[in-house]
Design an enzyme around this catalytic site. Structure first.
Site, short mmCIF file in Angstrom:
data_model
loop_
_atom_site.label_atom_id
_atom_site.label_comp_id
_atom_site.label_asym_id
_atom_site.label_seq_id
_atom_site.Cartn_x
_atom_site.Cartn_y
_atom_site.Cartn_z
N ARG A 67 0.83 -1.22 0.00
CA ARG A 67 0.00 0.00 0.00
C ARG A 67 0.86 1.26 0.00
NH1 ARG A 67 -4.88 -2.12 3.94
NH2 ARG A 67 -6.18 -2.82 2.22
N LYS B 205 -19.04 -18.36 2.25
CA LYS B 205 -20.49 -18.36 2.41
C LYS B 205 -21.23 -17.61 1.31
CE LYS B 205 -20.58 -18.56 7.41
NZ LYS B 205 -20.93 -17.80 8.61
N GLY C 75 -9.44 -9.65 -0.18
CA GLY C 75 -8.32 -10.05 0.67
C GLY C 75 -7.83 -11.48 0.47
N GLY D 149 -13.14 -4.71 0.72
CA GLY D 149 -14.56 -4.33 0.73
C GLY D 149 -14.98 -3.51 -0.48
P1 AMP Z 1 -14.33 -15.49 1.78
O1 AMP Z 1 -13.76 -14.63 2.88
O2 AMP Z 1 -15.80 -15.52 1.75
O3 AMP Z 1 -13.71 -15.18 0.43
O4 AMP Z 1 -13.92 -16.97 2.15
C1 AMP Z 1 -12.61 -17.41 2.19
C2 AMP Z 1 -12.54 -18.63 3.09
O5 AMP Z 1 -13.39 -19.64 2.58
C3 AMP Z 1 -11.17 -19.22 3.18
O6 AMP Z 1 -10.74 -19.10 4.51
C4 AMP Z 1 -11.36 -20.68 2.79
O7 AMP Z 1 -10.66 -21.57 3.61
C5 AMP Z 1 -12.85 -20.88 3.00
N1 AMP Z 1 -13.37 -22.00 2.22
C6 AMP Z 1 -13.36 -22.11 0.88
N2 AMP Z 1 -13.90 -23.30 0.53
C7 AMP Z 1 -14.25 -23.95 1.66
C8 AMP Z 1 -14.88 -25.20 1.93
N3 AMP Z 1 -15.22 -26.05 0.95
N4 AMP Z 1 -15.10 -25.53 3.21
C9 AMP Z 1 -14.74 -24.67 4.20
N5 AMP Z 1 -14.16 -23.46 4.02
C10 AMP Z 1 -13.93 -23.11 2.75
#
Ligand code: AMP
Length: 392
Positions: free
Chosen positions: A37, A190, A347, A370
């Protein structure tokens, strides 16, 4: 995208208030662990100085919640900036009366003022007295309606800095005015955190690959038993609605066609590749399988533009980083050999692509978290809005 650029500003003899993002990660001993940054901010500062202007730097650091707290002071940046810029850097703000003596001055953490995050007009007026123009160079803070991100533009003519310019040019090249077909890859934990993003993308893209934990919700919605996988069962209807919209909009959805399942969420846990209808009740899906990666490679071959957010599996724990790693490597190769335009952000995405050794070959990696997500959601960003239209 049309917006006011630094080259449009008359800088000679002027003082520019420059919003940068110095919210850098630090080690326990205080050293900066990643100076991306800081590096990103330097070209704009140098350009203003070369054009005969003075610079007042504004940045937040951490979340001091409107109070002057020593651990959130920006003072630690002074030697670093002096080394990079070869000039004495002034420092002011906090409880001192603000005084600008040097050609480059760093203002104390903007979030020491409670008015900053409230977008308080009185604070915008006060800070605006420190300069003649406002240069917004922190895309990563542009989704906030804060004084230093947007409010200053009520009192000063606002221009994009060079880092902001790069972000806006690349991001609009990927989503607003892309070479098609356009493929989106969205992964992560999620669905709930990315409903708006998925809903916006299916309206705009030709193909959308959904991976990671969020794909499990889509698979469950289609009637597959996902065992103990991370899955938001209450969002199955939302997933189906997103798929319906995709169908109406001619956006092809790619979901995993095979998966890697394990009974333990741990590095090198015993695991197996299996079909969607073979996941055991004690198993969890931790990565996409090899056939899914092959399908994704075909989609990458067809695409002229790729936009990527989120890992395709639990990439922090090997070997469940495999599909993310392989797909990212494949995309990077297509950028180099076939002129694919590949843009990524968020991130975890940056960490995953760096881990795959693919980040440096992507056309552009956004430094924002974000703000990148909100831009992918199709939202208007206050710190970008101020750069468009006529200067009042
Ligand atoms: P996000 O912050 O929503 O981009 O999610 C990233 C996180 O999703 C990372 O820490 C990954 O380890 C987790 N992740 C991705 N695929 C899976 C999965 N099949 N089961 C559990 N965690 C997951």
């Amino acid at each position: 995208m049309q917006f006011r650029r630094l080259e449009d500003a008359d800088l000679s003899g002027k003082t520019a208030l420059v919003r940068v993002d110095f919210n850098v990660p630090r080690c326990e001993d205080g050293t900066i662990s990643d100076d991306t940054r800081i590096q990103a901010a330097l070209p704009t500062i140098r350009a203003i100085r070369e054009a005969g202007g003075k610079v007042v730097l504004l940045s937040h650091f951490g979340r001091p919640n409107g109070e002057a707290k020593a651990e959130f002071s920006l003072k630690f940046l002074l030697p670093v900036l002096e080394q990079h810029l070869g000039e004495v850097i002034g420092f002011t703000g906090g409880d001192d009366p603000v005084s600008i003596k040097e050609n480059i001055t760093l203002l104390e953490n903007t979030r020491f003022h409670p008015g900053e995050t409230k977008g308080e007009d009185a604070l915008a007026k006060e800070w605006a007295k420190l300069g003649d123009i406002f240069v917004q160079d922190a895309f990563s803070a542009s989704h906030r309606n804060h004084v230093s991100s947007a409010g200053l533009a009520n009192y000063l003519p606002a221009y994009a800095g060079l880092a902001m310019e790069r972000e806006l040019d690349h991001l609009s090249q990927a989503l607003e005015n892309p070479a098609s077909p356009v493929l989106g890859v969205v992964g992560g934990a999620k669905v709930s955190t990315k409903i708006d993003l998925l809903s916006n993308l299916v309206e705009k893209l030709d193909m959308l690959a959904i991976g990671g934990g969020m794909a499990n919700t889509f698979l469950a919605a289609q009637g597959y038993d996902v065992g103990k996988s991370l899955c938001e069962h209450d969002l199955k209807d939302t997933a189906l609605k997103i798929m319906d919209t995709a169908h109406e909009q001619n956006c092809r959805i790619l979901l995993p066609i095979d998966v890697v399942a394990a009974t333990e969420f741990a590095a090198h846990a015993p695991h197996r590749v299996c079909g969607l209808d073979e996941v055991g009740e004690n198993e969890m899906i931790l990565d996409a399988g090899p056939e899914t990666v092959n399908g994704l490679a075909d989609a990458i071959d067809r695409a002229k533009t790729l936009i990527w957010n989120g890992p395709l599996g639990a990439f922090e724990i090997p070997p469940f980083d495999t599909s993310t790693f392989e797909a990212a490597q494949y995309a990077a190769k297509r950028v180099k050999r076939n002129g694919l335009i590949a843009v990524a952000g968020g991130g975890d995405t940056v960490a995953a692509l760096k881990h795959a050794g693919a980040a440096q070959d992507f056309t552009f990696i956004s430094t924002a978290g974000g703000a990148f997500l909100e831009w992918m959601e199709g939202k208007s960003l206050p710190g970008v809005e101020i750069l468009t239209g006529e200067v009042s």
